[in-house]
Design a protein around this motif. Structure first.
Motif, PDB file in Angstrom:
ATOM      1  N   THR A 185      -4.465  29.585 -14.809  1.00  0.00           N
ATOM      2  CA  THR A 185      -3.706  28.971 -13.726  1.00  0.00           C
ATOM      3  C   THR A 185      -3.077  27.698 -14.286  1.00  0.00           C
ATOM      4  O   THR A 185      -3.787  26.858 -14.836  1.00  0.00           O
ATOM      5  CB  THR A 185      -4.663  28.595 -12.569  1.00  0.00           C
ATOM      6  OG1 THR A 185      -5.364  29.769 -12.207  1.00  0.00           O
ATOM      7  CG2 THR A 185      -3.921  28.027 -11.377  1.00  0.00           C
ATOM      8  N   SER A 186      -1.753  27.588 -14.179  1.00  0.00           N
ATOM      9  CA  SER A 186      -1.091  26.498 -14.898  1.00  0.00           C
ATOM     10  C   SER A 186      -0.281  25.604 -13.966  1.00  0.00           C
ATOM     11  O   SER A 186       0.335  26.067 -13.008  1.00  0.00           O
ATOM     12  CB  SER A 186      -0.168  27.070 -15.965  1.00  0.00           C
ATOM     13  OG  SER A 186      -0.924  27.810 -16.895  1.00  0.00           O
ATOM     14  N   PHE A 187      -0.310  24.317 -14.276  1.00  0.00           N
ATOM     15  CA  PHE A 187       0.487  23.305 -13.587  1.00  0.00           C
ATOM     16  C   PHE A 187       1.369  22.690 -14.672  1.00  0.00           C
ATOM     17  O   PHE A 187       0.858  22.022 -15.580  1.00  0.00           O
ATOM     18  CB  PHE A 187      -0.417  22.245 -12.962  1.00  0.00           C
ATOM     19  CG  PHE A 187      -1.308  22.808 -11.882  1.00  0.00           C
ATOM     20  CD1 PHE A 187      -0.991  22.616 -10.545  1.00  0.00           C
ATOM     21  CD2 PHE A 187      -2.431  23.554 -12.212  1.00  0.00           C
ATOM     22  CE1 PHE A 187      -1.798  23.160  -9.549  1.00  0.00           C
ATOM     23  CE2 PHE A 187      -3.249  24.092 -11.225  1.00  0.00           C
ATOM     24  CZ  PHE A 187      -2.928  23.901  -9.892  1.00  0.00           C
ATOM     25  N   PRO A 226       6.357  13.333  -4.841  1.00  0.00           N
ATOM     26  CA  PRO A 226       5.636  14.492  -5.382  1.00  0.00           C
ATOM     27  C   PRO A 226       6.211  14.935  -6.721  1.00  0.00           C
ATOM     28  O   PRO A 226       7.416  14.856  -6.936  1.00  0.00           O
ATOM     29  CB  PRO A 226       5.863  15.585  -4.333  1.00  0.00           C
ATOM     30  CG  PRO A 226       6.545  14.942  -3.182  1.00  0.00           C
ATOM     31  CD  PRO A 226       7.075  13.624  -3.605  1.00  0.00           C
ATOM     32  N   SER A 227       5.351  15.377  -7.601  1.00  0.00           N
ATOM     33  CA  SER A 227       5.801  15.992  -8.861  1.00  0.00           C
ATOM     34  C   SER A 227       4.863  17.165  -9.130  1.00  0.00           C
ATOM     35  O   SER A 227       5.102  18.254  -8.625  1.00  0.00           O
ATOM     36  CB  SER A 227       5.804  14.972  -9.991  1.00  0.00           C
ATOM     37  OG  SER A 227       6.232  15.580 -11.177  1.00  0.00           O
ATOM     38  N   LEU A 228       3.766  16.927  -9.866  1.00  0.00           N
ATOM     39  CA  LEU A 228       2.762  17.983 -10.019  1.00  0.00           C
ATOM     40  C   LEU A 228       1.782  17.871  -8.850  1.00  0.00           C
ATOM     41  O   LEU A 228       1.222  16.793  -8.634  1.00  0.00           O
ATOM     42  CB  LEU A 228       1.976  17.762 -11.315  1.00  0.00           C
ATOM     43  CG  LEU A 228       2.581  18.278 -12.611  1.00  0.00           C
ATOM     44  CD1 LEU A 228       1.717  17.837 -13.776  1.00  0.00           C
ATOM     45  CD2 LEU A 228       2.735  19.784 -12.597  1.00  0.00           C
ATOM     46  N   ASP A 229       1.550  18.961  -8.141  1.00  0.00           N
ATOM     47  CA  ASP A 229       0.627  18.897  -7.008  1.00  0.00           C
ATOM     48  C   ASP A 229      -0.784  19.239  -7.480  1.00  0.00           C
ATOM     49  O   ASP A 229      -1.217  20.390  -7.401  1.00  0.00           O
ATOM     50  CB  ASP A 229       1.084  19.841  -5.900  1.00  0.00           C
ATOM     51  CG  ASP A 229       0.174  19.746  -4.689  1.00  0.00           C
ATOM     52  OD1 ASP A 229      -0.745  18.885  -4.691  1.00  0.00           O
ATOM     53  OD2 ASP A 229       0.355  20.546  -3.748  1.00  0.00           O
ATOM     54  N   PRO A 263       0.829  -1.217   0.000  1.00  0.00           N
ATOM     55  CA  PRO A 263       0.000   0.000   0.000  1.00  0.00           C
ATOM     56  C   PRO A 263       0.862   1.267   0.000  1.00  0.00           C
ATOM     57  O   PRO A 263       1.969   1.275   0.545  1.00  0.00           O
ATOM     58  CB  PRO A 263      -0.787  -0.111   1.308  1.00  0.00           C
ATOM     59  CG  PRO A 263      -0.804  -1.563   1.626  1.00  0.00           C
ATOM     60  CD  PRO A 263       0.500  -2.114   1.118  1.00  0.00           C
ATOM     61  N   GLY A 264       0.365   2.313  -0.640  1.00  0.00           N
ATOM     62  CA  GLY A 264       1.069   3.602  -0.671  1.00  0.00           C
ATOM     63  C   GLY A 264       0.045   4.702  -0.734  1.00  0.00           C
ATOM     64  O   GLY A 264      -1.112   4.455  -1.074  1.00  0.00           O
ATOM     65  N   SER A 265       0.459   5.941  -0.418  1.00  0.00           N
ATOM     66  CA  SER A 265      -0.540   7.024  -0.513  1.00  0.00           C
ATOM     67  C   SER A 265      -0.388   7.686  -1.880  1.00  0.00           C
ATOM     68  O   SER A 265       0.308   8.683  -2.041  1.00  0.00           O
ATOM     69  CB  SER A 265      -0.394   8.024   0.625  1.00  0.00           C
ATOM     70  OG  SER A 265       0.950   8.334   0.809  1.00  0.00           O
ATOM     71  N   TRP A 266      -1.038   7.074  -2.866  1.00  0.00           N
ATOM     72  CA  TRP A 266      -0.960   7.535  -4.249  1.00  0.00           C
ATOM     73  C   TRP A 266      -1.921   8.698  -4.477  1.00  0.00           C
ATOM     74  O   TRP A 266      -3.002   8.728  -3.900  1.00  0.00           O
ATOM     75  CB  TRP A 266      -1.350   6.399  -5.193  1.00  0.00           C
ATOM     76  CG  TRP A 266      -0.593   5.122  -4.992  1.00  0.00           C
ATOM     77  CD1 TRP A 266      -0.973   4.057  -4.241  1.00  0.00           C
ATOM     78  CD2 TRP A 266       0.686   4.783  -5.542  1.00  0.00           C
ATOM     79  NE1 TRP A 266       0.000   3.058  -4.299  1.00  0.00           N
ATOM     80  CE2 TRP A 266       1.019   3.489  -5.086  1.00  0.00           C
ATOM     81  CE3 TRP A 266       1.582   5.452  -6.386  1.00  0.00           C
ATOM     82  CZ2 TRP A 266       2.203   2.845  -5.437  1.00  0.00           C
ATOM     83  CZ3 TRP A 266       2.753   4.813  -6.729  1.00  0.00           C
ATOM     84  CH2 TRP A 266       3.062   3.524  -6.257  1.00  0.00           C
ATOM     85  N   SER A 267      -1.522   9.639  -5.332  1.00  0.00           N
ATOM     86  CA  SER A 267      -2.480  10.664  -5.778  1.00  0.00           C
ATOM     87  C   SER A 267      -2.065  11.159  -7.166  1.00  0.00           C
ATOM     88  O   SER A 267      -0.894  11.041  -7.544  1.00  0.00           O
ATOM     89  CB  SER A 267      -2.577  11.818  -4.771  1.00  0.00           C
ATOM     90  OG  SER A 267      -1.390  12.528  -4.745  1.00  0.00           O
TER      91      SER A 267
END
Ligand SMILES: Cc1cc2nc3c(=O)[nH]c(=O)nc-3n(C[C@H](O)[C@H](O)[C@H](O)COP(=O)(O)OP(=O)(O)OC[C@H]3O[C@@H](n4cnc5c(N)ncnc54)[C@H](O)[C@@H]3O)c2cc1C
Length: 234
Positions: free
Chosen positions: A219-221, A104-107, A41-45
């Motif tokens: 607004t850009s990511f 983390p990469s794009l939040d 298990p991991g905390s994926w998003s």
């Protein structure tokens, strides 16, 4: 000397990285290869990255595209004889994978509302992650690609819906006018939608330049996923 460092890196990778076991490998149109893995298990998003250990000190970065409590999938764009393409091409069910992440990469947790997704084949994993695990489906998507027919078919198989604009890449970037115009149009149609922009470095710069020229400031990511003059971006 290089061999010693590679051996030390192999040992560290064995001890420190997340372990995955391949449960499925599916070739999709558009030279995409879906790798399904069982893992702890991991905390994926959506928007995160994993760095896959290829060999020695070589890591390559991918976007978790879908996940459950004990599984995660990646969508790898295979582009010939590169380390990542050889790695993905050599996988079969039961193979072991070592990865660093999720990291983390794009939040995208800061993303308010349904986005416009812009990118290329390397961005399909992110689009899939957002479609399955994001808050609101994308309102528009624009992709550059080697084959619009094939990428369109892949998006269909992945149930991501039809992309609004699929532009065939050309070797001297003659396609960038059509691509940037597609993005400008999408932003005009959805002025409040945040823009999620990933893929090739030069394409991202061209799009940003055109948006500025058109006086559009969504607004850009933004995250560069690859650059023809560099290897192994993370
Ligand atoms: C945060 C992040 C998330 C990413 N997520 C994904 C993902 O989900 N799926 C995915 O496929 N990629 C993804 N990428 C991009 C991927 O990490 C790069 O494309 C990587 O360079 C691939 O490694 P390689 O061994 O194939 O090529 P490298 O050894 O890195 O490069 C060898 C040559 O191939 C070129 N090249 C690399 N990628 C491509 C490409 N796609 N098309 C044409 N030429 C290319 C390089 O510019 C270089 O000239 C992501 C990158 C980042 C930074």
């Amino acid at each position: 000397m290089v061999q010693i460092f590679d051996q030390m890196a192999e040992t560290a990778a064995r001890l420190l990285l997340r372990q995955g076991t391949v449960t499925g490998v599916t070739d999709l149109p558009g030279q995409l290869r879906q790798i399904d893995m069982e893992t702890s298990p991991g905390s994926w998003s959506p928007g995160q990255k994993v760095q896959v250990h290829i060999s020695g000190r070589v890591l390559r970065t991918f976007t978790p595209s879908r996940w459950t409590e004990r599984s995660v999938s990646l969508l790898v764009h295979t582009v010939g004889s590169t380390p990542a393409s050889r790695w993905a091409g050599g996988l079969s069910v039961g193979a072991g994978v070592r990865m660093l992440g999720p990291r983390p990469s794009l939040d995208l947790s800061r993303l308010a509302g349904a986005p416009i997704m812009v990118g290329d084949e390397t961005s399909v994993g992110l689009a899939a992650a957002w479609s399955s695990h994001g808050n609101a489906p994308a309102v528009a998507s624009v992709f550059e690609c080697d084959s619009p027919e094939e990428l369109g078919a892949a998006l269909g198989i992945l149930q991501l819906g039809a992309a609004d604009v699929l532009v065939k890449r050309d070797s001297v970037d003659g396609h960038l006018d059509a691509l940037t115009e597609g993005v400008v149009e999408a932003v005009r149609r959805h002025p409040d939608a945040p823009l999620v922009l990933t893929g090739r470095s030069q394409t991202i710069s061209a799009i940003r330049r055109h948006l500025k020229g058109a006086n559009l400031r969504p607004t850009s990511f933004v995250k560069t996923y690859w650059d023809p003059n560099r290897t192994g971006l993370d």
